[in-house]
Scaffold this active site. Structure first.
Site, PDB file in Angstrom:
ATOM      1  N   GLY B  22       0.751  -0.829  -0.086  1.00 58.66           N
ATOM      2  CA  GLY B  22      -0.030  -0.429   0.367  1.00 58.66           C
ATOM      3  C   GLY B  22       0.826   1.209  -0.071  1.00 58.66           C
ATOM      4  O   GLY B  22       1.635   1.197   0.929  1.00 58.66           O
ATOM      5  N   GLY B  24       0.316   5.032   0.291  1.00 57.15           N
ATOM      6  CA  GLY B  24      -1.216   4.970   0.776  1.00 57.15           C
ATOM      7  C   GLY B  24      -0.845   6.493   1.952  1.00 57.15           C
ATOM      8  O   GLY B  24       1.018   6.140   1.632  1.00 57.15           O
ATOM      9  N   PHE B  25      -0.908   7.052   2.263  1.00 61.44           N
ATOM     10  CA  PHE B  25      -0.487   8.435   3.452  1.00 61.44           C
ATOM     11  C   PHE B  25       0.677   7.579   3.984  1.00 61.44           C
ATOM     12  O   PHE B  25       1.497   7.787   4.803  1.00 61.44           O
ATOM     13  CB  PHE B  25      -1.275   8.936   4.236  1.00 61.44           C
ATOM     14  CG  PHE B  25      -1.928   9.887   3.814  1.00 61.44           C
ATOM     15  CD1 PHE B  25      -1.463  10.824   2.871  1.00 61.44           C
ATOM     16  CD2 PHE B  25      -3.308   9.570   3.334  1.00 61.44           C
ATOM     17  CE1 PHE B  25      -2.098  12.122   2.763  1.00 61.44           C
ATOM     18  CE2 PHE B  25      -3.973  11.425   2.371  1.00 61.44           C
ATOM     19  CZ  PHE B  25      -3.154  11.493   2.146  1.00 61.44           C
ATOM     20  N   GLY B  26      -0.007   6.477   5.476  1.00 64.75           N
ATOM     21  CA  GLY B  26       0.501   5.215   5.868  1.00 64.75           C
ATOM     22  C   GLY B  26       1.937   4.676   4.996  1.00 64.75           C
ATOM     23  O   GLY B  26       2.818   4.963   5.754  1.00 64.75           O
ATOM     24  N   VAL B  90      -1.991  -8.109  -4.452  1.00 71.23           N
ATOM     25  CA  VAL B  90      -1.787  -8.116  -3.441  1.00 71.23           C
ATOM     26  C   VAL B  90      -3.127  -9.370  -3.775  1.00 71.23           C
ATOM     27  O   VAL B  90      -3.890  -8.739  -3.546  1.00 71.23           O
ATOM     28  CB  VAL B  90      -1.360  -7.984  -2.223  1.00 71.23           C
ATOM     29  CG1 VAL B  90      -1.430  -8.819  -1.309  1.00 71.23           C
ATOM     30  CG2 VAL B  90      -0.021  -7.491  -2.315  1.00 71.23           C
ATOM     31  N   GLU B 182     -18.497  17.393   2.135  1.00 73.14           N
ATOM     32  CA  GLU B 182     -17.841  18.743   1.509  1.00 73.14           C
ATOM     33  C   GLU B 182     -18.379  18.370  -0.263  1.00 73.14           C
ATOM     34  O   GLU B 182     -18.541  19.336  -1.086  1.00 73.14           O
ATOM     35  CB  GLU B 182     -16.133  17.678   1.111  1.00 73.14           C
ATOM     36  CG  GLU B 182     -15.533  17.932   2.806  1.00 73.14           C
ATOM     37  CD  GLU B 182     -14.426  18.100   3.052  1.00 73.14           C
ATOM     38  OE1 GLU B 182     -13.706  18.167   3.372  1.00 73.14           O
ATOM     39  OE2 GLU B 182     -14.184  16.500   1.785  1.00 73.14           O
ATOM     40  N   ASP B 311      -6.167   2.984   8.324  1.00 77.57           N
ATOM     41  CA  ASP B 311      -7.311   2.015   8.478  1.00 77.57           C
ATOM     42  C   ASP B 311      -7.412   1.005   8.607  1.00 77.57           C
ATOM     43  O   ASP B 311      -8.733   0.816   9.163  1.00 77.57           O
ATOM     44  CB  ASP B 311      -8.540   2.714   7.006  1.00 77.57           C
ATOM     45  CG  ASP B 311      -8.375   4.191   6.957  1.00 77.57           C
ATOM     46  OD1 ASP B 311      -8.051   4.676   7.643  1.00 77.57           O
ATOM     47  OD2 ASP B 311      -8.886   4.814   5.643  1.00 77.57           O
ATOM     48  N   ALA B 327      -6.471  10.554   7.710  1.00 77.15           N
ATOM     49  CA  ALA B 327      -5.028  10.598   6.945  1.00 77.15           C
ATOM     50  C   ALA B 327      -4.118  10.920   8.500  1.00 77.15           C
ATOM     51  O   ALA B 327      -3.077  10.066   8.116  1.00 77.15           O
ATOM     52  CB  ALA B 327      -4.803  11.835   5.725  1.00 77.15           C
ATOM     53  N   GLN B 328      -4.490  11.591   9.388  1.00 76.12           N
ATOM     54  CA  GLN B 328      -3.107  12.667  10.021  1.00 76.12           C
ATOM     55  C   GLN B 328      -2.998  10.465  10.948  1.00 76.12           C
ATOM     56  O   GLN B 328      -1.615  10.491  10.935  1.00 76.12           O
ATOM     57  CB  GLN B 328      -3.214  12.896  10.844  1.00 76.12           C
ATOM     58  CG  GLN B 328      -4.836  13.023  11.322  1.00 76.12           C
ATOM     59  CD  GLN B 328      -4.544  14.646  11.932  1.00 76.12           C
ATOM     60  OE1 GLN B 328      -4.048  14.615  13.119  1.00 76.12           O
ATOM     61  NE2 GLN B 328      -6.403  14.346  12.536  1.00 76.12           N
TER      62      GLN B 328
END
Lengths: 439, 439
Positions: B22, B24-26, B90, B182, B311, B327-328
């Site tokens: 992955g 992503g952010f992490g 994967v 949003e 997540d 995200a943080q």
């Protein structure tokens, strides 16, 4: 696209003074020339946007984003109260009833018709090639090519078979005209950069760009010295040229040029164009390239109120040579015809013949290299490249896009990075995405 | 995606010290923390790009282009010689053999595994709803939603049936969390602008945005006063709220909320998320939301060398509440774990527990309106909106994107125009394009 319920024979709107089919350079220029008058105009396009095709190759090579070079037609014409925009697919023209027939059978009636539907790629009877070798006419195709280029590199990275890697890293471009030359230069720069920077397990010598032209030289529409310059530049940059060789076969994983089989991960078509099937709509005898022969005032002989402009029209210049299928020709014809129709409908005047003013023909070959042909004189090299960049930014539709493109070009030039190297999930050639996310 | 030949059981590379699934952010934060060391790292993602999801709603509403908020993972990690990027899907993990199994059966062996595969939308067992109500997790989906919004307007323009027009101009958004709020704000602004400016034949009163939330209030994760503010702002802007009503049914042309049937041209899903199927890969008992319970050092109990972050991981804070899927959180966990693995592999040290530092939770509601929750104190209104904009530009991956997004936002703000209102030919919901061109 299918937007209308099939309720045949019903007119969608009151008869319009002018109906324009096609929102490209020609159609848009014509509409703008009619804008702000009391003439009610309907512009029909099957796309919602005008596409700045001269820069489409930069979308295909991940230098720009689609939105940088396309603008909603509604936005461009929004300020004109007398113009209505329709997103619909035209299937034919009933010249007797003076009506345009839309997909689904609905009709749009006109007093004066302007057909500006442009051209499509000509696969010379091998339409099965299209699937393997997309052309460069729409955002969809540009994205498809970008996709294939990027995926081929990723596949090569994962491959443990050297021959497979070589094939995947080989791009074949068919056609040595401006599109082919521009693509060859851009793909070459993109690929060499990516191997240098991002795919270090791949071997530089396995990366190939082959540019095939059936004619004896590149840029056949340009003077010989510019063709030679382009050929020299591309060869020095590492592009392999195949001149005077015809393409015999195109498959998903290889092409055959002359007697040579080239295994490839991406084939791009830029060979020949033919006019969209306007002649068939109108039931007239098409001229060369399926174009519709028109009078000097761009009207179609024997069909009152019908006009054809741009790539779809066949008109000779003073020397008896057909005008080329260039944006500037379409644009000038659109403006001319818009003004002419305005004079005709407002003051019942009939215009003089259309005259083409050559603003110069150009092609960009690579970083710091472009060619300009102004007829009497030519330009090439870094200065031509700068002029090319300035002209093309200036031709963009509004200030915001000019600014955005300029900034991205400056950034590209300094960093050699490409901004839009996005492989779209669910894009052609990929399985549909689930909404699973890696973030 | 299917990039590998199915030759099962063969290891693709020598065993890597660390494999990250992955980008992503992490995953990216973890890789960056390991970058430049002697630890060889393989990052596997089925996308070639990292996506800045907090701004994805702006792509869906034609304010930004996909490339503005996505960056090739190779470009981000290119500078680290010790990191290899793989574009692959994967399918599972063989924890016994310490190997990741890729589509096609090929394997990537690890000493330490980091799983950062994020979450997917949860349709609560009604997976047939997905086709009618896409979520907002990928560029593909954002483009699909943009497509449906714009096409609905074009269809309405061509329709002669008032009821059909009303339905087409009605957008229903499911879920009152940040994404739903949003989207509701952005769709509302986009639609009202387009009717005002570009679709003058349409009636303003026919345009509707319905935001449905099953819970008693919007932004359930925020303090009540901010929820009330969001509800007031959206209502004043013309958005219809349906609070405390469950969605009973979703079809292509209508939804049923509570006992109310709403005919609609576009449905957007932002309701619930569940972790990607990591627990199934690992054969562990998933916690709430299908998340994998992890130790304070983010390792998985009983599975040596396996870690889950973001997540997909379930970890409680000091007060015993599970950390939210933000995200943080993912970013902080990635950085923590990258450093921890580095210390472990380089000096055989074991780290202290992960500690989350709340940087503030935010949602933008519309022009000049956003909310911030910093735990101890809150912010709302124009100042919060400015802060939101500054923070999000600052979080973008590099200077070029920051500059491009800033300029586009300033232009949006001044002109209220949307830059990326492109209907892609050949996109989902449209017939495949021929290469015929209108230009």
């Amino acid at each position: 696209m299918m937007l209308l319920d099939p309720t045949p024979e019903t007119a969608l709107t009151p008869r319009a003074h002018v109906v324009i089919i096609g929102g490209g350079f020609g159609g848009l220029a014509c509409a703008q020339a009619l804008g702000g008058s009391d003439i009610d105009v309907i512009l029909i396009d099957r796309r919602n946007h005008n596409l700045f095709q001269p820069l489409l190759y930069q979308v295909a090579t991940a230098a720009l984003s689609p939105a940088d070079i396309s603008e909603p037609i509604r936005r461009t014409l929004g300020r004109y109260r007398n113009i209505r925009v329709m997103l619909a697919e035209v299937t034919g023209v009933d010249t007797g009833a003076r009506a345009v027939v839309l997909e689904g059978g609905r009709r749009v009636e006109y007093e004066q018709l302007v057909i500006a539907t442009g051209s499509e790629y000509n696969y010379f009877g091998n339409d099965d090639w299209r699937a393997h070798a997309p052309g460069l006419k729409s955002i969809h195709e540009a994205r498809l090519i970008r996709q294939r280029l990027l995926i081929a590199f990723e596949k090569a990275e994962l491959s443990t078979d050297r021959l497979e890697q070589r094939a995947l890293l080989t791009t074949v471009i068919i056609g040595g005209g401006p599109t082919g030359v521009e693509m060859a230069g851009a793909v070459n720069e993109l690929g060499r950069y990516m191997i240098e920077r991002d795919f270090r397990t791949l071997r530089r010598e396995d990366f190939r760009v082959v540019l095939a032209e059936g004619g004896p030289r590149l840029l056949g529409g340009f003077p010989e010295n510019l063709s030679d310059y382009a050929a020299r530049y591309l060869t020095d940059a590492g592009v392999e040229l195949r001149l005077g060789e015809m393409v015999k076969h195109i498959a998903s994983d290889h092409v055959i040029i002359g007697d040579e089989r080239i295994d490839t991960g991406c084939v791009i078509w830029g060979a020949g164009v033919k006019a969209s099937p306007v002649a068939q709509w109108l039931g007239v005898e098409p001229g060369s390239g399926n174009r519709v022969p028109v009078n000097p005032d761009l009207s179609v002989p024997g069909l009152p109120g019908v006009h054809v402009i741009g790539d779809a029209a066949l008109l000779n210049d003073e020397d008896g040579n057909p005008l080329p299928g260039l944006a500037q020709v379409a644009k000038q014809q659109g403006t001319y015809l818009g003004r002419a129709l305005r004079r005709k409908l407002e003051h019942n005047e009939s215009p003089g013949p259309f005259q083409f003013h050559n603003r110069g023909n150009t092609a960009v070959i690579g970083r710091n290299a472009a060619v300009f042909d102004f007829g009497r004189w030519q330009m090439k090299g870094r200065l031509a490249w700068l002029l090319w960049a300035i002209v093309h930014v200036w031709l963009l539709i509004n200030f915001e896009k000019r600014l955005l493109v300029t900034l991205q070009w400056i950034s590209r030039y300094i960093t050699r990075q490409r901004g839009a190297r996005v492989i779209d999930e669910g894009a052609p050639g990929l399985p549909p995405t689930t909404s699973r996310s890696e973030t």
